[in-house]
Write an enzyme that holds these catalytic residues in place. Structure first.
Site, PDB file in Angstrom:
ATOM      1  N   VAL A 105      54.871 -10.065 -12.377  1.00  0.00           N
ATOM      2  CA  VAL A 105      54.738 -11.751 -12.286  1.00  0.00           C
ATOM      3  C   VAL A 105      54.720 -12.815 -12.604  1.00  0.00           C
ATOM      4  O   VAL A 105      55.003 -13.696 -12.149  1.00  0.00           O
ATOM      5  CB  VAL A 105      53.316 -10.823 -10.813  1.00  0.00           C
ATOM      6  CG1 VAL A 105      53.588 -10.315  -9.830  1.00  0.00           C
ATOM      7  CG2 VAL A 105      52.368 -11.194 -12.061  1.00  0.00           C
ATOM      8  N   HIS A 121      56.026  -7.360  -6.491  1.00  0.00           N
ATOM      9  CA  HIS A 121      54.259  -7.512  -7.256  1.00  0.00           C
ATOM     10  C   HIS A 121      54.180  -8.809  -6.788  1.00  0.00           C
ATOM     11  O   HIS A 121      53.306  -9.631  -6.842  1.00  0.00           O
ATOM     12  CB  HIS A 121      53.680  -6.973  -7.794  1.00  0.00           C
ATOM     13  CG  HIS A 121      54.274  -5.537  -8.136  1.00  0.00           C
ATOM     14  ND1 HIS A 121      53.672  -3.891  -9.094  1.00  0.00           N
ATOM     15  CD2 HIS A 121      54.023  -4.267  -7.283  1.00  0.00           C
ATOM     16  CE1 HIS A 121      53.923  -3.596  -8.751  1.00  0.00           C
ATOM     17  NE2 HIS A 121      53.711  -3.246  -7.991  1.00  0.00           N
ATOM     18  N   CYS A 149      46.953 -27.954   4.864  1.00  0.00           N
ATOM     19  CA  CYS A 149      46.769 -28.058   6.096  1.00  0.00           C
ATOM     20  C   CYS A 149      44.920 -27.884   6.178  1.00  0.00           C
ATOM     21  O   CYS A 149      43.723 -27.604   6.908  1.00  0.00           O
ATOM     22  CB  CYS A 149      46.573 -26.773   6.895  1.00  0.00           C
ATOM     23  SG  CYS A 149      46.382 -25.276   6.397  1.00  0.00           S
ATOM     24  N   GLY A 186      60.349  -0.174 -19.242  1.00  0.00           N
ATOM     25  CA  GLY A 186      58.682  -0.404 -19.109  1.00  0.00           C
ATOM     26  C   GLY A 186      57.841   0.013 -19.263  1.00  0.00           C
ATOM     27  O   GLY A 186      56.937  -0.988 -18.526  1.00  0.00           O
ATOM     28  N   GLU A 214      56.788   5.667 -25.141  1.00  0.00           N
ATOM     29  CA  GLU A 214      55.986   6.655 -24.314  1.00  0.00           C
ATOM     30  C   GLU A 214      56.696   7.769 -23.587  1.00  0.00           C
ATOM     31  O   GLU A 214      56.982   7.277 -22.561  1.00  0.00           O
ATOM     32  CB  GLU A 214      54.903   5.794 -23.634  1.00  0.00           C
ATOM     33  CG  GLU A 214      54.421   4.853 -24.841  1.00  0.00           C
ATOM     34  CD  GLU A 214      53.116   5.374 -26.242  1.00  0.00           C
ATOM     35  OE1 GLU A 214      53.437   6.219 -26.129  1.00  0.00           O
ATOM     36  OE2 GLU A 214      53.991   4.176 -26.374  1.00  0.00           O
TER      37      GLU A 214
HETATM   38 ZN   LIG Z   1      47.958 -23.889   4.843  1.00  0.00          ZN
END
Ligand SMILES: [Zn+2]
Length: 246
Positions: A105, A121, A149, A186, A214
């Site tokens: 991410v 993700h 908002c 990875g 690994e």
């Molecule tokens: Zn909003």
């Protein structure tokens, strides 16, 4: 650089076939980033896994935001490594034959230059309003946590118990089923549904290669294992498969 070798089949399919690359935490770890997802490390004495849930955000948004602001800062300070750069070069060379599916991410693949990318993700760099659903890219570390908002904005990452971004898995699974080679780099391959992608590819005839120092949950179910870090294996693979290399 350590000596890494690949099979003739892998090289051949990279040169002429459709390529799907799946990346995970290990690729980011080589840039010095901890990812926390499913790991045992603590943040301020707390298990990050408990902070990465919609319930934690509802209960204590300030603490969850502090955790994510710190992760955004660390990601911003980190640099793409040789593995990231190799994948950007591969996309540049292969164009539409290439798709990158990542569980990371942190945005390092994007900063290295990859554009054909599915983020399973989500991203630390996208913020979404929990009231109106408005979502934007926001690279500003001091960005307001309030939407226009008046609703509260949250990090655009997938938390535990949440569905993947709409269409992301479907796009990845479709590409896996059409791929001639699937490279897995990875990732511990324990987080589903991402961990199932190599299997989908393999059943449809793709050559599957795992790059990981690994052994993992899928090590016995791939065609080829490359026991090396992605930062050395991916550049070696790109070099070996480039036109003129032999
Ligand atoms: Zn909003």
């Amino acid at each position: 650089m350590e000596r890494v070798s690949f099979s003739g089949t892998a090289i051949e399919r990279l040169r002429s076939g459709r390529v799907l690359v799946l990346t995970g935490a290990g690729v980011s770890a080589e840039s010095g980033l901890a990812t926390f997802r499913g790991e045992g490390g603590l943040w301020e004495g707390r298990d990050p896994v408990e902070l990465a849930t919609p319930e934690a955000f509802r209960r204590d948004p300030k603490t969850v935001w502090r955790f994510y602001t710190e992760r955004r800062e660390k990601a911003a300070q980190a640099s793409p490594n040789a593995g990231h750069r190799a994948l950007a070069a591969l996309e540049e060379a292969l164009g539409e034959r290439f798709l990158l599916v990542t569980q990371n991410v942190d945005g390092l693949h994007e900063r290295a230059g990859n554009r054909r990318i599915v983020r399973l993700h989500g991203s630390l760099w996208r913020l979404r309003c929990t009231r109106c659903g408005d979502e934007d890219e926001d690279l500003d570390l001091t960005a307001s946590h309030r939407c226009r908002c008046g609703g509260r904005r949250r990090p655009g990452v997938v938390w535990f118990g949440e569905p993947l971004p709409e269409g992301a898995y479907e796009q990845a699974a479709e590409a896996a089923a059409r791929a001639d080679i699937v490279l897995v780099a990875g990732t511990s391959s324990i987080v589903y549904p991402a961990a199932g992608l190599p299997e989908i590819g393999r059943e449809a005839g793709a050559w599957t290669v795992e790059i990981n120092p690994e052994r993992t949950a899928i090590s016995d179910r791939v065609d080829e294992r490359v026991p090396a870090a992605s930062g050395s294996a991916l550049p070696a693979l790109v070099e070996a498969s480039s036109p003129g290399a032999d």
